[in-house]
Design an enzyme around this catalytic site. Sequence first.
Site, mmCIF file in Angstrom:
data_model
loop_
_atom_site.group_PDB
_atom_site.id
_atom_site.type_symbol
_atom_site.label_atom_id
_atom_site.label_comp_id
_atom_site.label_asym_id
_atom_site.label_seq_id
_atom_site.Cartn_x
_atom_site.Cartn_y
_atom_site.Cartn_z
ATOM 1 N N LYS A 1 -8.237 -37.995 -13.723
ATOM 2 C CA LYS A 1 -7.380 -37.885 -14.640
ATOM 3 C C LYS A 1 -7.669 -36.583 -15.340
ATOM 4 C CE LYS A 1 -10.627 -37.100 -18.723
ATOM 5 N NZ LYS A 1 -10.215 -35.585 -18.667
ATOM 6 N N GLU B 1 -18.213 -29.941 -9.141
ATOM 7 C CA GLU B 1 -18.275 -28.574 -8.868
ATOM 8 C C GLU B 1 -18.680 -27.511 -10.895
ATOM 9 O OE1 GLU B 1 -18.355 -27.058 -6.249
ATOM 10 O OE2 GLU B 1 -18.059 -28.400 -4.880
ATOM 11 N N CYS C 1 -13.301 -20.052 -11.705
ATOM 12 C CA CYS C 1 -14.531 -20.661 -11.317
ATOM 13 C C CYS C 1 -15.689 -19.365 -10.726
ATOM 14 C CB CYS C 1 -15.055 -22.257 -11.000
ATOM 15 S SG CYS C 1 -14.488 -22.448 -9.978
ATOM 16 N N GLU D 1 -21.126 -17.182 -18.819
ATOM 17 C CA GLU D 1 -19.268 -17.192 -18.778
ATOM 18 C C GLU D 1 -18.828 -17.508 -19.126
ATOM 19 O OE1 GLU D 1 -18.001 -21.463 -17.196
ATOM 20 O OE2 GLU D 1 -17.103 -20.404 -15.429
HETATM 21 P P1 NAD Z 1 -14.718 -29.860 -19.311
HETATM 22 O O1 NAD Z 1 -15.643 -29.657 -18.208
HETATM 23 O O2 NAD Z 1 -14.519 -28.996 -21.038
HETATM 24 O O3 NAD Z 1 -13.827 -30.855 -18.994
HETATM 25 C C1 NAD Z 1 -13.038 -30.957 -17.233
HETATM 26 C C2 NAD Z 1 -12.437 -32.371 -17.928
HETATM 27 O O4 NAD Z 1 -13.646 -33.155 -17.988
HETATM 28 C C3 NAD Z 1 -12.269 -32.742 -18.554
HETATM 29 O O5 NAD Z 1 -10.608 -33.376 -17.817
HETATM 30 C C4 NAD Z 1 -11.905 -33.306 -19.838
HETATM 31 O O6 NAD Z 1 -11.695 -33.910 -20.169
HETATM 32 C C5 NAD Z 1 -13.334 -34.297 -19.056
HETATM 33 N N1 NAD Z 1 -14.493 -34.478 -19.938
HETATM 34 C C6 NAD Z 1 -14.494 -34.035 -21.020
HETATM 35 N N2 NAD Z 1 -15.950 -34.938 -21.806
HETATM 36 C C7 NAD Z 1 -15.907 -35.700 -20.533
HETATM 37 C C8 NAD Z 1 -16.984 -36.498 -21.286
HETATM 38 N N3 NAD Z 1 -18.332 -36.625 -21.623
HETATM 39 N N4 NAD Z 1 -17.230 -37.493 -19.440
HETATM 40 C C9 NAD Z 1 -16.265 -36.870 -18.702
HETATM 41 N N5 NAD Z 1 -15.688 -36.363 -17.934
HETATM 42 C C10 NAD Z 1 -15.107 -35.647 -19.327
HETATM 43 O O7 NAD Z 1 -14.513 -28.002 -18.444
HETATM 44 P P2 NAD Z 1 -12.664 -26.580 -18.486
HETATM 45 O O8 NAD Z 1 -13.168 -26.937 -20.038
HETATM 46 O O9 NAD Z 1 -11.230 -28.113 -18.788
HETATM 47 O O10 NAD Z 1 -13.066 -26.209 -17.203
HETATM 48 C C11 NAD Z 1 -13.314 -24.894 -17.257
HETATM 49 C C12 NAD Z 1 -14.619 -25.185 -16.506
HETATM 50 O O11 NAD Z 1 -14.890 -25.903 -15.720
HETATM 51 C C13 NAD Z 1 -15.159 -23.759 -15.794
HETATM 52 O O12 NAD Z 1 -17.186 -23.882 -16.438
HETATM 53 C C14 NAD Z 1 -14.823 -23.910 -14.838
HETATM 54 O O13 NAD Z 1 -16.431 -22.506 -14.904
HETATM 55 C C15 NAD Z 1 -14.973 -25.040 -14.473
HETATM 56 N N6 NAD Z 1 -14.459 -25.125 -13.138
HETATM 57 C C16 NAD Z 1 -15.871 -25.221 -12.054
HETATM 58 C C17 NAD Z 1 -14.677 -25.063 -10.538
HETATM 59 C C18 NAD Z 1 -16.098 -25.038 -9.501
HETATM 60 O O14 NAD Z 1 -15.308 -25.688 -8.713
HETATM 61 N N7 NAD Z 1 -17.179 -25.130 -9.431
HETATM 62 C C19 NAD Z 1 -14.201 -25.004 -10.292
HETATM 63 C C20 NAD Z 1 -12.920 -25.175 -11.719
HETATM 64 C C21 NAD Z 1 -12.899 -24.593 -12.828
#
Ligand code: NAD
Length: 467
Positions: free
Chosen positions: A168, A241, A275, A371
């Site tokens: 997804k 992650e 990230c 962040e």
């Molecule tokens: P997010 O957590 O809002 O969403 C990530 C994904 O999770 C999306 O596909 C979203 O639809 C889904 N999601 C939302 N609610 C959910 C739930 N309750 N259960 C399961 N899935 C759910 O994150 P974002 O805003 O899309 O991304 C930015 C964040 O991601 C930043 O904090 C960044 O640091 C982090 N990130 C981390 C890494 C890493 O490798 N550590 C890499 C890229 C981004």
Amino acid sequence: MSEYRMLINGRLVSAEIHTDVINPANEKAIASCPRASVEQLNEAVAAAKAAGPAWAATTIEHRRSALLKLADALHAKREEFSRLLTQEQGKPLAEATAEVDYTEDFIRHFAGLDLPMKVIEENDVRRVELHRKPLGVVAVIIPWNFPVFIIAFKLPMALLAGNTVVMKPAPTTPLTALKFGELCAEIFPPGVVNIIADDNDLGSLLTKHSDIAKISFTGSTATGKKVMASAAESIKRVTLELGGNDAGIVLDDADPKAAAPGIFAGAFTNAGQVCIALKRLYVHESVYDAVCDELMKLANEAVVDDGLKQGAQVGPLQNRMQYEKVKGFLDDARKDGRIVAGGEIPDRPGFFVRPTIVRDIEDGSRLVDDEQFGPILPLIKYRDAEDALARANASPYGLGASVWSSDMDRAYDLAVRLEAGTVWINKHFEVGPNIPFGGAKMSGLGVEFAEEGLAEFTQVRVVNIAI
Ligand code: NAD
């Protein structure tokens, strides 16, 4: 406008509900995207479950060759994917093209990994073998900052280990993932790969689903906590992650001119939406002004524009929510520090924020402690390197960190004491498919890439034979 479809049980399908995907550079709709119903999500999981035993029974050579076909198919559509990625995500075309190329390279590298049975002990009394078996259906959940590359972190590893997948993408960047589904439809048997899109409403249903064996999640720490909680019920395996607040420490012997380009790229690539972006920089007082000045120059020179425009170096923020959040951080910057470059919002459509350098700011400001995930870098002055180390480590996050110095011994001494999954010296944010990647503390759980990452997609089975 092209038509986008989801991949469920080998078929490319539409949905009853569609919503627009917005180009963040002009706020106009690029395409209408199908959003799966709960029934379609269940269908995708059921298809993955049904396809599991036959896929797990294939040889690793068979699965390897399917992954290499996937890499070839992506290569053939490199330009199409890159342009679409820029349009839905915002990053400059050169960065988008690099992302697609990295994706291909990572898939090829992972296809070359192996999962051999290991004999742990063999003697007169017993023979002990360690086998690595597939787990079952893996839920792959992707964020919006690297919508293509992060697929490569997870999907090839899951498949190589003999699992099937329901993936997804994030709701604001689903189009490249759905295009990826078109490639998968040509290569994998029905049900082995399923790709659904949602409106941010199906993630929790997917992670709670009783037929999911493992969740491979990249996203925010807040959502990661929810994912971990929903995995608890049936003891699902999780790899998380999550967010980061990477610190860089610039020592008094660093050359400001030499260090500045690497620091700038570490902070502002993908408009800071990385990230492992540099998110707070601790600079020794003796080089503080010089480092600020060098970064200020680079920030003022940066070309901020629609990623499809020739010469654009920094694109827009990916979505309105993030844009509003980053504007809130700009208010903190004005309140708690001194903005010496950027800070203004260009007067044009799109979610643009100029690269912003903030000096004379301290720990305790939200811009330093949280962040920001945007193009704003706070520079904090320090006197004592031990104190800078303590402040860098005083964060609940621990994804990446870096030390900048011309004395390798001093830099190394600090680097090994920084509490992070990856610590770089004289660079920031470099990953490789052969280098395990993961977060310390609240930045994650488990690792991706390399043999260590592949192992997380398997169940250990020990066979212990009496002789
Ligand atoms: P997010 O957590 O809002 O969403 C990530 C994904 O999770 C999306 O596909 C979203 O639809 C889904 N999601 C939302 N609610 C959910 C739930 N309750 N259960 C399961 N899935 C759910 O994150 P974002 O805003 O899309 O991304 C930015 C964040 O991601 C930043 O904090 C960044 O640091 C982090 N990130 C981390 C890494 C890493 O490798 N550590 C890499 C890229 C981004």
